[in-house]
Design a protein around this motif. Structure first.
Motif, short mmCIF file in Angstrom:
data_model
loop_
_atom_site.label_atom_id
_atom_site.label_comp_id
_atom_site.label_asym_id
_atom_site.label_seq_id
_atom_site.Cartn_x
_atom_site.Cartn_y
_atom_site.Cartn_z
N ASP A 229 -6.70 -1.42 8.16
CA ASP A 229 -6.28 -2.76 7.74
C ASP A 229 -4.76 -2.88 7.66
O ASP A 229 -4.18 -3.85 8.16
N SER A 230 -4.09 -1.88 7.02
CA SER A 230 -2.64 -1.96 6.86
C SER A 230 -1.92 -1.85 8.19
O SER A 230 -0.82 -2.39 8.36
N THR A 231 -2.53 -1.16 9.18
CA THR A 231 -1.89 -0.98 10.48
C THR A 231 -2.15 -2.15 11.41
O THR A 231 -1.25 -2.59 12.13
N LEU A 232 -3.39 -2.70 11.41
CA LEU A 232 -3.77 -3.68 12.43
C LEU A 232 -3.61 -5.13 11.98
O LEU A 232 -3.37 -6.01 12.81
N LYS A 233 -3.74 -5.42 10.68
CA LYS A 233 -3.68 -6.80 10.24
C LYS A 233 -2.35 -7.49 10.56
O LYS A 233 -2.35 -8.68 10.91
N PRO A 234 -1.20 -6.79 10.47
CA PRO A 234 0.06 -7.47 10.78
C PRO A 234 0.12 -8.04 12.20
O PRO A 234 0.92 -8.96 12.45
#
Length: 357
Positions: A229-234
């Protein structure tokens, strides 16, 4: 005149006179030349010997092949000075000419090879910058040591202080090693210095994102779902994670976070996210021990296998596979990239209890 006759003529000495005749055999000139050339020759042999010892003990030096070329050039220069002593009394000018020609060839190759290395050498961090970084780290450690000394009492607190400092030092070294590895690989992958700068900043931001997540978890572990989530959401593109969640230890989370960043960047530039496609991450558990993580891209442009392996491929196929003691396979299907990671549950990667719907 044939080739053999030409070679013989080159080394013929009967019609030649030693160089001492030109100096009228004056002792003050003869011995000044002889002693000077001897000392210069010895110095020329001492310098490459010192460089060779240095390179033997510091095999991590970059561009060491260029230094070895300098070693060869300097040693040949020393041989020419020894030959100048010899020709004071012996007219072996053919041998001297061959040695000078070899010296000229090596010096020319060394000079030509040096210029393409300059941009890469200039891009390396300077000694002063590294010293400043180390000084700041040492200062921070000293401040931390002083603050902890004021808070802790007796031998039990001192033991706790040492444990924390050792752990901090270990993490700082690991972080510096990660940054160094990213820098080296970025310089290898980049097309030019601007591209290298952009890639380096992107990869440092991905590393920072994983570190922020680990700090929230007191640097003990992170879940695969949180990491994804922290890597792909941005990126703001469609993706979904299905299956069980996994708890990853800190070092493995750093490696896998960098790998997810490289996969996402590749998907944005060449894969599913370049078009209207999506990414699905599937986690499968077989018997509670055998783990399979599949990154699957679909709905994007047609995929063609890359001509060379980049940083992300090497990180997955070597780094992550080694960390997991498992297997990583990259399948560049026409319909989209499929990355499959297989490993066994261990103290570094554990299956978490399923969350309520």
């Amino acid at each position: 005149m044939g080739l053999l006759d030409s070679v013989r003529a080159l080394f013929e000495t009967q019609s030649l006179s030693p160089h001492g005749i030109c100096l009228l055999w004056r002792p003050e000139l003869i011995w000044t030349h002889a002693v000077s050339d001897l000392l210069i020759g010895i110095a020329y042999f001492s310098i490459p010997l010192a460089l060779g010892v240095f390179l033997y003990h510091r095999r991590d030096v970059r561009f060491s092949w260029a230094v070895w070329m300098f070693v060869a050039f300097i040693m040949l220069c020393g041989v020419t000075h020894f030959m100048m002593i010899w020709t004071l009394w012996n007219p072996d000018y053919g041998v001297e000419a061959v040695i000078k020609a070899a010296t000229a060839a090596v010096s020319l190759v060394t000079a030509v090879a040096l210029w393409p290395l300059l941009p890469k050498a200039i891009a390396l961090p300077s000694t002063a910058a590294l010293q400043v970084s180390l000084a700041e780290r040492d200062a921070a450690l000293e401040e931390l040591r002083g603050a902890m000394n004021t808070m802790m009492e007796m031998r039990e607190h001192e033991s706790r202080q040492k444990l924390l400092l050792d752990e901090l030092n270990h993490r700082v070294k690991n972080t510096l090693a990660s940054v160094q590895s990213v820098a080296v690989q970025t310089l290898s992958d980049a097309r030019d210095m601007q591209d290298a700068r952009d890639l380096f900043i992107e990869r440092l931001m991905a590393l920072s994102s994983t570190h922020n997540l680990l700090v929230k978890r007191e640097w003990e572990s992170a879940s695969l779902r949180e990491l994804a989530d922290s890597t792909l959401k941005p990126y703001g593109r469609p993706f979904e994670i299905t299956g069980s969640d996994l708890r990853l230890d800190a070092n493995l989370a750093v490696s896998l976070g960098m790998a997810l960043h490289e996969l996402a960047t590749n998907a944005l530039k060449h894969g599913a996210w370049k078009g209207e496609g999506r990414i699905d991450i599937e986690v499968d558990i077989d018997g509670g021990q055998d783990l399979t993580i599949v990154w699957r891209e679909s709905g994007g442009p047609e995929v063609t296998p890359p001509k060379r392996r980049g940083f992300g491929s090497r990180l997955l196929e070597r780094g992550v596979a080694m960390e997991l003691q498992g297997e990583v396979k990259l399948d560049f299907r026409r319909s989209g990239l499929v990355c499959t990671i297989r490993a066994r549950a261990s103290d570094r990667i554990q299956v978490m209890e399923p969350r309520a719907a």
